[in-house]
Design a protein around this motif. Sequence first.
Motif, PDB file in Angstrom:
ATOM      1  N   ARG A   1       0.861  -1.172   0.000  1.00  0.00           N
ATOM      2  CA  ARG A   1       0.000   0.000   0.000  1.00  0.00           C
ATOM      3  C   ARG A   1       0.897   1.220   0.000  1.00  0.00           C
ATOM      4  N   SER A   2       0.603   2.159  -0.896  1.00  0.00           N
ATOM      5  CA  SER A   2       1.407   3.374  -0.942  1.00  0.00           C
ATOM      6  C   SER A   2       0.523   4.562  -1.300  1.00  0.00           C
ATOM      7  N   PHE A   3       1.001   5.730  -0.888  1.00  0.00           N
ATOM      8  CA  PHE A   3       0.305   6.985  -1.141  1.00  0.00           C
ATOM      9  C   PHE A   3       1.303   7.960  -1.720  1.00  0.00           C
ATOM     10  N   ALA A   4       0.857   8.759  -2.686  1.00  0.00           N
ATOM     11  CA  ALA A   4       1.697   9.811  -3.242  1.00  0.00           C
ATOM     12  C   ALA A   4       0.825  10.967  -3.691  1.00  0.00           C
ATOM     13  N   ALA A   5       1.446  12.132  -3.746  1.00  0.00           N
ATOM     14  CA  ALA A   5       0.799  13.330  -4.262  1.00  0.00           C
ATOM     15  C   ALA A   5       1.782  14.023  -5.189  1.00  0.00           C
ATOM     16  N   LYS A   6       1.269  14.454  -6.339  1.00  0.00           N
ATOM     17  CA  LYS A   6       2.113  15.151  -7.307  1.00  0.00           C
ATOM     18  C   LYS A   6       1.219  16.068  -8.125  1.00  0.00           C
TER      19      LYS A   6
END
Length: 174
Positions: A4-9
């Motif tokens: 599970r991973s989260f990112a914002a760009k």
Amino acid sequence: MLTRSFAAKDEVFCLFEGVLDNLGRLSQQHGLSTKGANEVLLVIEAYKTLRDRAPYPASFMLAQLTGSYAFVLFDKSTNSLLVASDPEGKVPLFWGITADGCVAFSDDIDMLKGSCGKSLAPFPQGCFYSNALGGLKCYENPKHKVTAVPADEEEICGATFKVEGSTVLTALHF
């Protein structure tokens, strides 16, 4: 192993669970460094390509993803939501309607029961939901209509989803 991973760009936020079997090839296709690429960043880049190069169909983007996955992506700049699950539904994803009328998503059905009550169901495998692209659609058969069939049980306010011309995609299991 599912991660599970989260990112914002660039005002795009994504929570991704699972693994993509073709991450290396898709990373090259979207201009990501294969050394630092991961699934969540790839989904963000693929989405941005979809958004910025319209009429690039979402079904084409999603059909390229091979593996076990589910993700929820929010684009703050367009106020758009894109949610998808792999064709076999290997990563659990549930959705429901909260008491105040909002759509909620989670991999934890018990958490949704608290806010959605009986108005929840497994997210249909091989489908995507987009508020900007017209709701729930099947990316494996994008021209086929997805319809909701109300659950038979009186105590459940959910539905089974069918793709026109195929078998049941998902059903309530309580």
